[in-house]
Design a protein around this motif. Structure first.
Motif, PDB file in Angstrom:
ATOM      1  N   SER A   1       0.811  -1.217   0.000  1.00 43.47           N
ATOM      2  CA  SER A   1       0.000   0.000   0.000  1.00 43.47           C
ATOM      3  C   SER A   1       0.845   1.268   0.000  1.00 43.47           C
ATOM      4  N   SER A   2       2.151   1.156  -0.213  1.00 45.27           N
ATOM      5  CA  SER A   2       3.012   2.332  -0.234  1.00 45.27           C
ATOM      6  C   SER A   2       2.750   3.154  -1.489  1.00 45.27           C
ATOM      7  N   ALA A   3       3.320   4.330  -1.553  1.00 42.97           N
ATOM      8  CA  ALA A   3       3.045   5.251  -2.659  1.00 42.97           C
ATOM      9  C   ALA A   3       3.373   4.649  -4.014  1.00 42.97           C
ATOM     10  N   LEU A   4       4.493   3.948  -4.100  1.00 41.95           N
ATOM     11  CA  LEU A   4       4.889   3.371  -5.378  1.00 41.95           C
ATOM     12  C   LEU A   4       4.350   1.970  -5.568  1.00 41.95           C
ATOM     13  N   GLY A   5       4.008   1.298  -4.474  1.00 39.81           N
ATOM     14  CA  GLY A   5       3.438  -0.040  -4.559  1.00 39.81           C
ATOM     15  C   GLY A   5       4.292  -1.009  -5.339  1.00 39.81           C
ATOM     16  N   SER A   6       5.611  -0.982  -5.087  1.00 41.69           N
ATOM     17  CA  SER A   6       6.538  -1.719  -5.950  1.00 41.69           C
ATOM     18  C   SER A   6       6.944  -3.085  -5.411  1.00 41.69           C
ATOM     19  N   SER A   7       6.700  -3.336  -4.132  1.00 44.94           N
ATOM     20  CA  SER A   7       7.169  -4.597  -3.578  1.00 44.94           C
ATOM     21  C   SER A   7       6.164  -5.713  -3.840  1.00 44.94           C
ATOM     22  N   ALA A   8       6.646  -6.942  -3.717  1.00 42.27           N
ATOM     23  CA  ALA A   8       5.777  -8.093  -3.948  1.00 42.27           C
ATOM     24  C   ALA A   8       4.704  -8.163  -2.860  1.00 42.27           C
ATOM     25  N   PRO A   9       3.508  -8.654  -3.207  1.00 35.98           N
ATOM     26  CA  PRO A   9       2.444  -8.750  -2.210  1.00 35.98           C
ATOM     27  C   PRO A   9       2.690  -9.904  -1.245  1.00 35.98           C
ATOM     28  N   GLU A  10       1.994  -9.845  -0.126  1.00 32.75           N
ATOM     29  CA  GLU A  10       1.999 -10.996   0.772  1.00 32.75           C
ATOM     30  C   GLU A  10       1.068 -12.061   0.209  1.00 32.75           C
ATOM     31  N   PHE A  11       1.456 -13.303   0.378  1.00 34.46           N
ATOM     32  CA  PHE A  11       0.705 -14.450  -0.121  1.00 34.46           C
ATOM     33  C   PHE A  11       0.109 -15.141   1.099  1.00 34.46           C
ATOM     34  N   ILE A  12      -1.207 -15.084   1.225  1.00 39.82           N
ATOM     35  CA  ILE A  12      -1.882 -15.538   2.433  1.00 39.82           C
ATOM     36  C   ILE A  12      -2.641 -16.830   2.167  1.00 39.82           C
ATOM     37  N   VAL A  13      -2.367 -17.832   2.976  1.00 34.46           N
ATOM     38  CA  VAL A  13      -3.068 -19.112   2.876  1.00 34.46           C
ATOM     39  C   VAL A  13      -4.204 -19.115   3.900  1.00 34.46           C
ATOM     40  N   LEU A  14      -5.424 -19.253   3.413  1.00 34.45           N
ATOM     41  CA  LEU A  14      -6.620 -19.278   4.256  1.00 34.45           C
ATOM     42  C   LEU A  14      -7.118 -20.715   4.331  1.00 34.45           C
TER      43      LEU A  14
ATOM     44  N   LYS B   1      -9.807 -23.669   6.288  1.00 30.35           N
ATOM     45  CA  LYS B   1     -10.885 -24.084   7.174  1.00 30.35           C
ATOM     46  C   LYS B   1     -10.723 -25.563   7.472  1.00 30.35           C
ATOM     47  N   LYS B   2     -10.789 -25.899   8.742  1.00 27.24           N
ATOM     48  CA  LYS B   2     -10.739 -27.295   9.165  1.00 27.24           C
ATOM     49  C   LYS B   2     -12.089 -27.652   9.759  1.00 27.24           C
ATOM     50  N   GLU B   3     -12.758 -28.598   9.116  1.00 27.46           N
ATOM     51  CA  GLU B   3     -14.101 -28.999   9.521  1.00 27.46           C
ATOM     52  C   GLU B   3     -15.024 -27.785   9.606  1.00 27.46           C
ATOM     53  N   GLY B   4     -14.877 -26.871   8.635  1.00 26.23           N
ATOM     54  CA  GLY B   4     -15.732 -25.693   8.536  1.00 26.23           C
ATOM     55  C   GLY B   4     -15.336 -24.533   9.420  1.00 26.23           C
ATOM     56  N   VAL B   5     -14.278 -24.687  10.222  1.00 28.33           N
ATOM     57  CA  VAL B   5     -13.859 -23.644  11.163  1.00 28.33           C
ATOM     58  C   VAL B   5     -12.615 -22.949  10.622  1.00 28.33           C
ATOM     59  N   ASP B   6     -12.661 -21.610  10.577  1.00 27.50           N
ATOM     60  CA  ASP B   6     -11.507 -20.839  10.106  1.00 27.50           C
ATOM     61  C   ASP B   6     -10.303 -21.064  11.010  1.00 27.50           C
ATOM     62  N   GLN B   7      -9.152 -21.284  10.395  1.00 28.57           N
ATOM     63  CA  GLN B   7      -7.893 -21.423  11.108  1.00 28.57           C
ATOM     64  C   GLN B   7      -7.067 -20.148  10.926  1.00 28.57           C
ATOM     65  N   PRO B   8      -6.093 -19.905  11.789  1.00 23.01           N
ATOM     66  CA  PRO B   8      -5.263 -18.698  11.633  1.00 23.01           C
ATOM     67  C   PRO B   8      -4.619 -18.669  10.241  1.00 23.01           C
ATOM     68  N   PRO B   9      -4.676 -17.521   9.564  1.00 19.55           N
ATOM     69  CA  PRO B   9      -4.070 -17.442   8.233  1.00 19.55           C
ATOM     70  C   PRO B   9      -2.554 -17.601   8.305  1.00 19.55           C
ATOM     71  N   GLN B  10      -2.002 -18.208   7.275  1.00 20.79           N
ATOM     72  CA  GLN B  10      -0.551 -18.360   7.168  1.00 20.79           C
ATOM     73  C   GLN B  10      -0.074 -17.360   6.117  1.00 20.79           C
ATOM     74  N   ILE B  11       0.866 -16.496   6.495  1.00 19.06           N
ATOM     75  CA  ILE B  11       1.302 -15.409   5.613  1.00 19.06           C
ATOM     76  C   ILE B  11       2.735 -15.649   5.158  1.00 19.06           C
ATOM     77  N   TYR B  12       2.945 -15.557   3.841  1.00 16.13           N
ATOM     78  CA  TYR B  12       4.264 -15.773   3.257  1.00 16.13           C
ATOM     79  C   TYR B  12       4.585 -14.634   2.297  1.00 16.13           C
ATOM     80  N   GLU B  13       5.855 -14.442   2.029  1.00 14.02           N
ATOM     81  CA  GLU B  13       6.241 -13.522   0.968  1.00 14.02           C
ATOM     82  C   GLU B  13       5.898 -14.165  -0.373  1.00 14.02           C
ATOM     83  N   TRP B  14       5.507 -13.323  -1.338  1.00 12.73           N
ATOM     84  CA  TRP B  14       5.211 -13.867  -2.662  1.00 12.73           C
ATOM     85  C   TRP B  14       6.440 -14.573  -3.226  1.00 12.73           C
ATOM     86  N   ASP B  15       6.237 -15.732  -3.792  1.00  9.73           N
ATOM     87  CA  ASP B  15       7.301 -16.493  -4.429  1.00  9.73           C
ATOM     88  C   ASP B  15       6.690 -17.215  -5.623  1.00  9.73           C
TER      89      ASP B  15
END
Length: 216
Positions: free
Chosen positions: A41-54, A56-70
């Motif tokens: 969200s920076s002014a130039l928006g030049s860096s890679a986005p975060e890659f978020i793994v969402l 659900k286990k048995e229909g229940v949301d689990q904590p998201p896992q966040i990684y650098e884009w690769d």
């Protein structure tokens, strides 16, 4: 035996990336998994986005896992059949996939020439006439390429092959139906054009108006 010695002896038995293996295991355990991108969200928006793994286990949301884009990690998730959380996010994701895929075309033919051929190709396609692509295309000024030469046809074919390859991934690996596939590719190509021609940044700084006219 040392792991490197084992790999040289049996390269097909190379260990799987731990996160990819975990995702594969969770899919086999019937967890519901989607991915999402969080853009810079920076002014130039030049860096890679975060890659978020969402997940659900048995229909229940689990904590998201966040990684650098690769690129390789993203390819692995596509091969596992993991979709983005919605078609817009899939478009954002495949814009980056498309950028990586077209990089070799750019290196071979040059930045400016590839730009011209890409716009020429889109202008002759129904894709470039409306939707998200049409909105961005109206703001792009590009010189027409010289069409009377083998380089033009080779570059055009190379671009079409890479775009077609991404559509095939959406159809065969992520199982999108034709209408969904068209929507995702519309978002993906539009976002790719936006990034490539710096449309959002020029708008942000007031350098072009909504008609694509330069204000500087």
């Amino acid at each position: 035996m040392n792991i490197l010695d084992e790999l040289l002896r049996s390269p097909n038995d190379a260990p799987q990336d731990p996160v990819v293996k975990w995702l594969d295991d969770r899919i086999k355990a019937r967890d519901e998994i989607r991915v999402s991108l969080r853009k810079d969200s920076s002014a130039l928006g030049s860096s890679a986005p975060e890659f978020i793994v969402l997940r659900k286990k048995e229909g229940v949301d689990q904590p998201p896992q966040i990684y650098e884009w690769d690129d390789d990690f993203n390819t692995a998730t596509i091969n596992l059949g993991i979709k983005a959380e919605n078609v817009q996010q899939e478009g954002e994701r495949f814009a980056r996939v498309l950028r990586a895929a077209l990089r070799k075309v750019e290196r071979r033919y040059g930045d400016g020439y590839m730009n011209a051929v890409l716009i020429d190709l889109l202008d002759e396609s129904d894709l470039g006439k409306d939707g998200e692509i049409g909105k961005i295309r109206r703001l792009i000024h590009s010189n027409s390429p010289e069409r009377n030469g083998q380089s033009y046809h080779d570059c055009r074919d190379a671009i079409a092959i890479e775009i077609g390859g991404r559509a095939k991934e959406l159809k065969d690996k992520l199982k999108y139906n034709p209408e969904e596939l068209k929507t995702v590719m519309d978002w993906a190509i539009a976002q790719y054009l936006d990034d490539r021609f710096s449309i959002t940044n020029m708008r942000r700084f007031g350098w072009i108006d909504e008609s694509g006219r330069t204000t500087r």
